[in-house]
Scaffold this motif. Structure first.
Motif, PDB file in Angstrom:
ATOM      1  N   MET A  42       0.833  -1.177   0.000  1.00 35.70           N
ATOM      2  CA  MET A  42       0.000   0.000   0.000  1.00 35.70           C
ATOM      3  C   MET A  42       0.883   1.246   0.000  1.00 35.70           C
ATOM      4  SD  MET A  42      -2.781   0.970   2.877  1.00 35.70           S
ATOM      5  CE  MET A  42      -3.058   2.653   3.269  1.00 35.70           C
ATOM      6  N   VAL A  43       0.628   2.175  -0.917  1.00 33.75           N
ATOM      7  CA  VAL A  43       1.389   3.417  -0.987  1.00 33.75           C
ATOM      8  C   VAL A  43       0.513   4.558  -0.468  1.00 33.75           C
ATOM      9  CG1 VAL A  43       2.601   5.052  -2.477  1.00 33.75           C
ATOM     10  CG2 VAL A  43       2.754   2.606  -2.949  1.00 33.75           C
ATOM     11  N   VAL A  44       1.022   5.268   0.534  1.00 27.01           N
ATOM     12  CA  VAL A  44       0.302   6.394   1.126  1.00 27.01           C
ATOM     13  C   VAL A  44       0.830   7.679   0.500  1.00 27.01           C
ATOM     14  CG1 VAL A  44      -0.234   7.577   3.280  1.00 27.01           C
ATOM     15  CG2 VAL A  44       0.068   5.092   3.268  1.00 27.01           C
ATOM     16  N   PRO A  45      -0.059   8.535  -0.053  1.00 29.30           N
ATOM     17  CA  PRO A  45       0.377   9.762  -0.725  1.00 29.30           C
ATOM     18  C   PRO A  45       0.720  10.881   0.256  1.00 29.30           C
ATOM     19  CG  PRO A  45      -2.009   9.620  -0.788  1.00 29.30           C
ATOM     20  CD  PRO A  45      -1.513   8.343  -0.147  1.00 29.30           C
ATOM     21  N   PRO A  46       1.368  11.936  -0.229  1.00 31.41           N
ATOM     22  CA  PRO A  46       1.679  13.085   0.627  1.00 31.41           C
ATOM     23  C   PRO A  46       0.409  13.875   0.945  1.00 31.41           C
ATOM     24  CG  PRO A  46       2.298  13.562  -1.631  1.00 31.41           C
ATOM     25  CD  PRO A  46       1.862  12.123  -1.592  1.00 31.41           C
ATOM     26  N   SER A  47       0.447  14.611   2.036  1.00 32.79           N
ATOM     27  CA  SER A  47      -0.699  15.453   2.406  1.00 32.79           C
ATOM     28  C   SER A  47      -0.622  16.787   1.664  1.00 32.79           C
ATOM     29  CB  SER A  47      -0.704  15.708   3.915  1.00 32.79           C
ATOM     30  OG  SER A  47       0.406  16.530   4.263  1.00 32.79           O
ATOM     31  N   SER A  48      -1.748  17.451   1.529  1.00 30.93           N
ATOM     32  CA  SER A  48      -1.772  18.749   0.859  1.00 30.93           C
ATOM     33  C   SER A  48      -0.955  19.773   1.649  1.00 30.93           C
ATOM     34  CB  SER A  48      -3.199  19.227   0.638  1.00 30.93           C
ATOM     35  OG  SER A  48      -3.918  19.205   1.853  1.00 30.93           O
ATOM     36  N   GLU A  49      -0.953  19.668   2.994  1.00 37.84           N
ATOM     37  CA  GLU A  49      -0.170  20.589   3.819  1.00 37.84           C
ATOM     38  C   GLU A  49       1.319  20.433   3.532  1.00 37.84           C
ATOM     39  OE1 GLU A  49      -2.420  18.417   5.149  1.00 37.84           O
ATOM     40  OE2 GLU A  49      -4.040  19.805   5.639  1.00 37.84           O
ATOM     41  N   GLU A  50       1.750  19.194   3.395  1.00 40.37           N
ATOM     42  CA  GLU A  50       3.161  18.945   3.122  1.00 40.37           C
ATOM     43  C   GLU A  50       3.555  19.490   1.749  1.00 40.37           C
ATOM     44  OE1 GLU A  50       6.224  15.273   3.534  1.00 40.37           O
ATOM     45  OE2 GLU A  50       4.408  14.894   2.403  1.00 40.37           O
ATOM     46  N   LEU A  51       2.691  19.306   0.760  1.00 40.32           N
ATOM     47  CA  LEU A  51       2.984  19.820  -0.584  1.00 40.32           C
ATOM     48  C   LEU A  51       3.131  21.339  -0.568  1.00 40.32           C
ATOM     49  CD1 LEU A  51       0.627  17.557  -2.710  1.00 40.32           C
ATOM     50  CD2 LEU A  51       3.124  17.497  -2.661  1.00 40.32           C
ATOM     51  N   LEU A  52       2.354  22.009   0.259  1.00 38.98           N
ATOM     52  CA  LEU A  52       2.476  23.462   0.383  1.00 38.98           C
ATOM     53  C   LEU A  52       3.828  23.864   0.965  1.00 38.98           C
ATOM     54  CD1 LEU A  52      -1.104  24.387   1.658  1.00 38.98           C
ATOM     55  CD2 LEU A  52      -0.117  24.894  -0.593  1.00 38.98           C
ATOM     56  N   GLY A  79       6.534  22.378   0.130  1.00 35.00           N
ATOM     57  CA  GLY A  79       7.551  22.072  -0.877  1.00 35.00           C
ATOM     58  C   GLY A  79       8.100  20.662  -0.853  1.00 35.00           C
ATOM     59  N   LYS A  80       7.436  19.741  -0.108  1.00 33.34           N
ATOM     60  CA  LYS A  80       7.903  18.357  -0.025  1.00 33.34           C
ATOM     61  C   LYS A  80       6.775  17.410  -0.400  1.00 33.34           C
ATOM     62  CE  LYS A  80       8.506  18.815   4.454  1.00 33.34           C
ATOM     63  NZ  LYS A  80       8.975  19.191   5.752  1.00 33.34           N
ATOM     64  N   ARG A 127      10.975  10.544  -0.265  1.00 33.95           N
ATOM     65  CA  ARG A 127      10.722  11.989  -0.253  1.00 33.95           C
ATOM     66  C   ARG A 127      11.210  12.593  -1.559  1.00 33.95           C
ATOM     67  NH1 ARG A 127      12.114  11.268   5.086  1.00 33.95           N
ATOM     68  NH2 ARG A 127      10.442  11.814   6.512  1.00 33.95           N
ATOM     69  N   LEU A 128      10.337  13.389  -2.160  1.00 33.14           N
ATOM     70  CA  LEU A 128      10.657  14.113  -3.389  1.00 33.14           C
ATOM     71  C   LEU A 128      10.381  15.586  -3.167  1.00 33.14           C
ATOM     72  CD1 LEU A 128       8.585  12.048  -6.010  1.00 33.14           C
ATOM     73  CD2 LEU A 128      11.017  11.833  -5.565  1.00 33.14           C
ATOM     74  N   PRO A 129      11.043  16.464  -3.907  1.00 34.76           N
ATOM     75  CA  PRO A 129      10.617  17.861  -3.902  1.00 34.76           C
ATOM     76  C   PRO A 129       9.202  17.925  -4.498  1.00 34.76           C
ATOM     77  CG  PRO A 129      12.803  17.620  -4.893  1.00 34.76           C
ATOM     78  CD  PRO A 129      12.243  16.236  -4.719  1.00 34.76           C
TER      79      PRO A 129
END
Length: 102
Positions: free
Chosen positions: A1-11, A13-14, A66-68
């Motif tokens: 199972m792959v868990v995606p990044p949260s919208s807060e984290e994307l804001l 820059g990660k 972790r990706l930018p």
């Protein structure tokens, strides 16, 4: 199972992805990541958690990628591949268009 990044984290820059694996022994498994079908890049950061024993005597463990965030916005998918010895790998792919916060 792959868990995606949260919208807060994307804001921030990660983009952090977690691949969860269970029902085995971590020493016998290899968890690897692919982005758009390509194996590791210098801009990725990967780590793996130690296994945690469950009540049935088998383990649960995870791998983190972790990706930018700007790189995540340019790719189509991330894949976690679990391999045990010479067996056929088990893969789980998360496509960016499946994520509401992409």
């Amino acid at each position: 199972m792959v868990v995606p990044p949260s919208s807060e984290e994307l804001l921030q820059g990660k983009a952090t992805f977690m691949c969860l694996a269970n029902k085995g022994f971590p020493s016998g498994w290899s968890l690897t990541w692919k982005v758009d079908g390509r194996s590791s890049s210098s801009s990725w950061e990967q780590s793996r958690s130690p296994g945690v024993v469950q009540k049935d005597g088998l383990y649960r463990w995870s791998s983190t990628l972790r990706l930018p965030a700007d790189q995540w916005r340019k790719v189509g998918s991330v894949t976690c591949e679990a391999t045990q010895g010479s067996q056929t790998p088990v893969t789980e792919t998360l496509r960016r268009d499946q994520c509401s916060q992409s």
